[in-house]
Structures are given as C-alpha cells and as structure tokens.
Design a protein around this motif. Sequence first.
Motif, PDB file in Angstrom:
ATOM      1  N   MET A  48     -22.396   9.179 -31.675  1.00 45.53           N
ATOM      2  CA  MET A  48     -21.482   9.373 -32.805  1.00 45.53           C
ATOM      3  C   MET A  48     -21.831  10.661 -33.551  1.00 45.53           C
ATOM      4  O   MET A  48     -20.943  11.416 -33.942  1.00 45.53           O
ATOM      5  CB  MET A  48     -21.544   8.172 -33.751  1.00 45.53           C
ATOM      6  CG  MET A  48     -20.578   8.263 -34.903  1.00 45.53           C
ATOM      7  SD  MET A  48     -18.857   8.348 -34.441  1.00 45.53           S
ATOM      8  CE  MET A  48     -18.544   6.643 -34.083  1.00 45.53           C
ATOM      9  N   ALA A  49     -23.116  10.927 -33.733  1.00 46.77           N
ATOM     10  CA  ALA A  49     -23.543  12.147 -34.426  1.00 46.77           C
ATOM     11  C   ALA A  49     -23.135  13.391 -33.643  1.00 46.77           C
ATOM     12  O   ALA A  49     -22.675  14.379 -34.234  1.00 46.77           O
ATOM     13  CB  ALA A  49     -25.058  12.133 -34.650  1.00 46.77           C
ATOM     14  N   TYR A  50     -23.277  13.365 -32.324  1.00 47.47           N
ATOM     15  CA  TYR A  50     -22.875  14.535 -31.532  1.00 47.47           C
ATOM     16  C   TYR A  50     -21.366  14.725 -31.579  1.00 47.47           C
ATOM     17  O   TYR A  50     -20.876  15.847 -31.646  1.00 47.47           O
ATOM     18  CB  TYR A  50     -23.348  14.418 -30.080  1.00 47.47           C
ATOM     19  CG  TYR A  50     -23.125  15.713 -29.346  1.00 47.47           C
ATOM     20  CD1 TYR A  50     -24.007  16.774 -29.528  1.00 47.47           C
ATOM     21  CD2 TYR A  50     -22.014  15.907 -28.541  1.00 47.47           C
ATOM     22  CE1 TYR A  50     -23.787  17.982 -28.914  1.00 47.47           C
ATOM     23  CE2 TYR A  50     -21.792  17.112 -27.923  1.00 47.47           C
ATOM     24  CZ  TYR A  50     -22.675  18.148 -28.111  1.00 47.47           C
ATOM     25  OH  TYR A  50     -22.448  19.350 -27.514  1.00 47.47           O
ATOM     26  N   PHE A  51     -20.638  13.617 -31.551  1.00 48.74           N
ATOM     27  CA  PHE A  51     -19.186  13.671 -31.663  1.00 48.74           C
ATOM     28  C   PHE A  51     -18.788  14.334 -32.987  1.00 48.74           C
ATOM     29  O   PHE A  51     -17.930  15.214 -33.025  1.00 48.74           O
ATOM     30  CB  PHE A  51     -18.616  12.250 -31.555  1.00 48.74           C
ATOM     31  CG  PHE A  51     -17.151  12.199 -31.272  1.00 48.74           C
ATOM     32  CD1 PHE A  51     -16.677  12.399 -29.988  1.00 48.74           C
ATOM     33  CD2 PHE A  51     -16.259  11.936 -32.285  1.00 48.74           C
ATOM     34  CE1 PHE A  51     -15.321  12.346 -29.722  1.00 48.74           C
ATOM     35  CE2 PHE A  51     -14.904  11.877 -32.035  1.00 48.74           C
ATOM     36  CZ  PHE A  51     -14.434  12.088 -30.739  1.00 48.74           C
ATOM     37  N   ILE A  52     -19.431  13.925 -34.070  1.00 50.64           N
ATOM     38  CA  ILE A  52     -19.165  14.500 -35.394  1.00 50.64           C
ATOM     39  C   ILE A  52     -19.576  15.975 -35.432  1.00 50.64           C
ATOM     40  O   ILE A  52     -18.870  16.814 -35.986  1.00 50.64           O
ATOM     41  CB  ILE A  52     -19.896  13.706 -36.497  1.00 50.64           C
ATOM     42  CG1 ILE A  52     -19.368  12.276 -36.557  1.00 50.64           C
ATOM     43  CG2 ILE A  52     -19.776  14.386 -37.856  1.00 50.64           C
ATOM     44  CD1 ILE A  52     -17.903  12.162 -36.871  1.00 50.64           C
ATOM     45  N   TYR A  53     -20.715  16.309 -34.820  1.00 49.50           N
ATOM     46  CA  TYR A  53     -21.186  17.697 -34.793  1.00 49.50           C
ATOM     47  C   TYR A  53     -20.160  18.603 -34.111  1.00 49.50           C
ATOM     48  O   TYR A  53     -19.863  19.696 -34.594  1.00 49.50           O
ATOM     49  CB  TYR A  53     -22.535  17.769 -34.067  1.00 49.50           C
ATOM     50  CG  TYR A  53     -23.089  19.159 -33.950  1.00 49.50           C
ATOM     51  CD1 TYR A  53     -23.674  19.790 -35.038  1.00 49.50           C
ATOM     52  CD2 TYR A  53     -23.042  19.858 -32.748  1.00 49.50           C
ATOM     53  CE1 TYR A  53     -24.188  21.069 -34.943  1.00 49.50           C
ATOM     54  CE2 TYR A  53     -23.548  21.134 -32.641  1.00 49.50           C
ATOM     55  CZ  TYR A  53     -24.120  21.738 -33.738  1.00 49.50           C
ATOM     56  OH  TYR A  53     -24.613  23.001 -33.639  1.00 49.50           O
ATOM     57  N   THR A  54     -19.595  18.127 -33.008  1.00 51.63           N
ATOM     58  CA  THR A  54     -18.593  18.918 -32.305  1.00 51.63           C
ATOM     59  C   THR A  54     -17.327  19.051 -33.151  1.00 51.63           C
ATOM     60  O   THR A  54     -16.711  20.117 -33.176  1.00 51.63           O
ATOM     61  CB  THR A  54     -18.265  18.295 -30.944  1.00 51.63           C
ATOM     62  OG1 THR A  54     -19.472  18.155 -30.196  1.00 51.63           O
ATOM     63  CG2 THR A  54     -17.319  19.162 -30.151  1.00 51.63           C
ATOM     64  N   LEU A  55     -16.939  17.995 -33.837  1.00 55.50           N
ATOM     65  CA  LEU A  55     -15.762  18.081 -34.710  1.00 55.50           C
ATOM     66  C   LEU A  55     -15.989  19.055 -35.861  1.00 55.50           C
ATOM     67  O   LEU A  55     -15.079  19.792 -36.242  1.00 55.50           O
ATOM     68  CB  LEU A  55     -15.401  16.698 -35.245  1.00 55.50           C
ATOM     69  CG  LEU A  55     -14.842  15.705 -34.229  1.00 55.50           C
ATOM     70  CD1 LEU A  55     -14.554  14.374 -34.905  1.00 55.50           C
ATOM     71  CD2 LEU A  55     -13.600  16.246 -33.563  1.00 55.50           C
ATOM     72  N   TRP A  79     -18.643  20.555 -23.973  1.00 51.91           N
ATOM     73  CA  TRP A  79     -17.516  19.659 -23.718  1.00 51.91           C
ATOM     74  C   TRP A  79     -17.936  18.491 -22.834  1.00 51.91           C
ATOM     75  O   TRP A  79     -17.438  17.372 -23.008  1.00 51.91           O
ATOM     76  CB  TRP A  79     -16.353  20.439 -23.113  1.00 51.91           C
ATOM     77  CG  TRP A  79     -15.833  21.425 -24.101  1.00 51.91           C
ATOM     78  CD1 TRP A  79     -16.019  22.769 -24.084  1.00 51.91           C
ATOM     79  CD2 TRP A  79     -15.101  21.138 -25.289  1.00 51.91           C
ATOM     80  NE1 TRP A  79     -15.439  23.336 -25.193  1.00 51.91           N
ATOM     81  CE2 TRP A  79     -14.868  22.363 -25.945  1.00 51.91           C
ATOM     82  CE3 TRP A  79     -14.621  19.971 -25.876  1.00 51.91           C
ATOM     83  CZ2 TRP A  79     -14.170  22.446 -27.144  1.00 51.91           C
ATOM     84  CZ3 TRP A  79     -13.923  20.061 -27.067  1.00 51.91           C
ATOM     85  CH2 TRP A  79     -13.703  21.283 -27.688  1.00 51.91           C
ATOM     86  N   LEU A  80     -18.847  18.725 -21.891  1.00 54.67           N
ATOM     87  CA  LEU A  80     -19.348  17.625 -21.074  1.00 54.67           C
ATOM     88  C   LEU A  80     -20.112  16.609 -21.923  1.00 54.67           C
ATOM     89  O   LEU A  80     -19.959  15.401 -21.757  1.00 54.67           O
ATOM     90  CB  LEU A  80     -20.241  18.146 -19.950  1.00 54.67           C
ATOM     91  CG  LEU A  80     -19.547  18.939 -18.849  1.00 54.67           C
ATOM     92  CD1 LEU A  80     -20.572  19.532 -17.890  1.00 54.67           C
ATOM     93  CD2 LEU A  80     -18.553  18.066 -18.116  1.00 54.67           C
ATOM     94  N   LEU A  81     -20.926  17.101 -22.846  1.00 49.44           N
ATOM     95  CA  LEU A  81     -21.656  16.205 -23.743  1.00 49.44           C
ATOM     96  C   LEU A  81     -20.713  15.471 -24.692  1.00 49.44           C
ATOM     97  O   LEU A  81     -20.947  14.311 -25.028  1.00 49.44           O
ATOM     98  CB  LEU A  81     -22.709  16.985 -24.535  1.00 49.44           C
ATOM     99  CG  LEU A  81     -23.909  17.467 -23.730  1.00 49.44           C
ATOM    100  CD1 LEU A  81     -24.796  18.354 -24.599  1.00 49.44           C
ATOM    101  CD2 LEU A  81     -24.691  16.309 -23.174  1.00 49.44           C
ATOM    102  N   LEU A  82     -19.636  16.134 -25.100  1.00 48.45           N
ATOM    103  CA  LEU A  82     -18.654  15.469 -25.955  1.00 48.45           C
ATOM    104  C   LEU A  82     -17.982  14.321 -25.200  1.00 48.45           C
ATOM    105  O   LEU A  82     -17.814  13.231 -25.743  1.00 48.45           O
ATOM    106  CB  LEU A  82     -17.610  16.467 -26.441  1.00 48.45           C
ATOM    107  CG  LEU A  82     -16.514  15.887 -27.331  1.00 48.45           C
ATOM    108  CD1 LEU A  82     -17.105  15.400 -28.642  1.00 48.45           C
ATOM    109  CD2 LEU A  82     -15.430  16.908 -27.568  1.00 48.45           C
ATOM    110  N   ILE A  83     -17.618  14.546 -23.952  1.00 44.96           N
ATOM    111  CA  ILE A  83     -17.019  13.485 -23.135  1.00 44.96           C
ATOM    112  C   ILE A  83     -18.026  12.363 -22.928  1.00 44.96           C
ATOM    113  O   ILE A  83     -17.675  11.180 -23.029  1.00 44.96           O
ATOM    114  CB  ILE A  83     -16.524  14.057 -21.794  1.00 44.96           C
ATOM    115  CG1 ILE A  83     -15.335  14.985 -22.039  1.00 44.96           C
ATOM    116  CG2 ILE A  83     -16.148  12.945 -20.820  1.00 44.96           C
ATOM    117  CD1 ILE A  83     -14.937  15.811 -20.842  1.00 44.96           C
ATOM    118  N   LEU A  84     -19.283  12.705 -22.663  1.00 45.28           N
ATOM    119  CA  LEU A  84     -20.325  11.690 -22.501  1.00 45.28           C
ATOM    120  C   LEU A  84     -20.509  10.878 -23.783  1.00 45.28           C
ATOM    121  O   LEU A  84     -20.623   9.652 -23.736  1.00 45.28           O
ATOM    122  CB  LEU A  84     -21.644  12.351 -22.091  1.00 45.28           C
ATOM    123  CG  LEU A  84     -22.823  11.415 -21.875  1.00 45.28           C
ATOM    124  CD1 LEU A  84     -22.550  10.489 -20.700  1.00 45.28           C
ATOM    125  CD2 LEU A  84     -24.087  12.207 -21.650  1.00 45.28           C
ATOM    126  N   ALA A  85     -20.516  11.542 -24.932  1.00 44.67           N
ATOM    127  CA  ALA A  85     -20.648  10.834 -26.214  1.00 44.67           C
ATOM    128  C   ALA A  85     -19.471   9.887 -26.430  1.00 44.67           C
ATOM    129  O   ALA A  85     -19.651   8.749 -26.857  1.00 44.67           O
ATOM    130  CB  ALA A  85     -20.740  11.838 -27.364  1.00 44.67           C
TER     131      ALA A  85
END
Length: 100
Positions: A48-55, A79-85
């Motif tokens: 969730m934190a990585y998702f928020i960081y990307t946003l 983008w790969l890490l975002l999909i994984l998150a």
Amino acid sequence: MKTTFYTLIKIFLSLVIGLGLTQFILKPIYEVLGIAFYGNLWVLWFAMAYFIYTLINLFLSIRVGAVKSKETLLFSINWLLLILAFLIIIFPILKREIPY
C-alpha cells in the motif's frame, strides 16, 4: 541534497499514509469479505505504501512538474513494482485469505 530530502519526505509520507490506509480501509474491507486480518501484515502495508508513493510521484510529475518524479516514473521497474503492489493488495480478496 534538496531532492534527497524531498524523496525522504515522500517515502515517510507514503509509509504513514500506507499504514493508515491498511488499518482503516483495507482491514474493514477484508473483514467484511470474511478474510481474517492476521499474518505478515507488513507485506500489505508496504504494498500500500509503494502504491501511494507511486501516486505521489505521478501527482508531482503532472501537477508540479517535478523533474525527479518524472525520472522515477520512466523506470520500467517502477511500473512492475506498482503492478506487483496492486496484486499483493488484491490477491487476498481473490483467495479469501491473507497468504503472507
């Protein structure tokens, strides 16, 4: 030095917001769906934190025009890490348990 400070602020904000969203949004959603909220919850928190960081980076690159945020968004690993998150957050809903 200044960009490093801003990056650390973004990471800290992402972790704090991610923890709040995990506890106050994901937990009730999982419990309503009958998913026991236990185990290695740090995996969900970090996803969730990585998702928020990307946003945050996306918002800064579009609205403010921050060069460092644009550079971060150009990396394909981002983008790969975002999909994984996203998959880590959604997978317990599909499996009906938290496997981590």
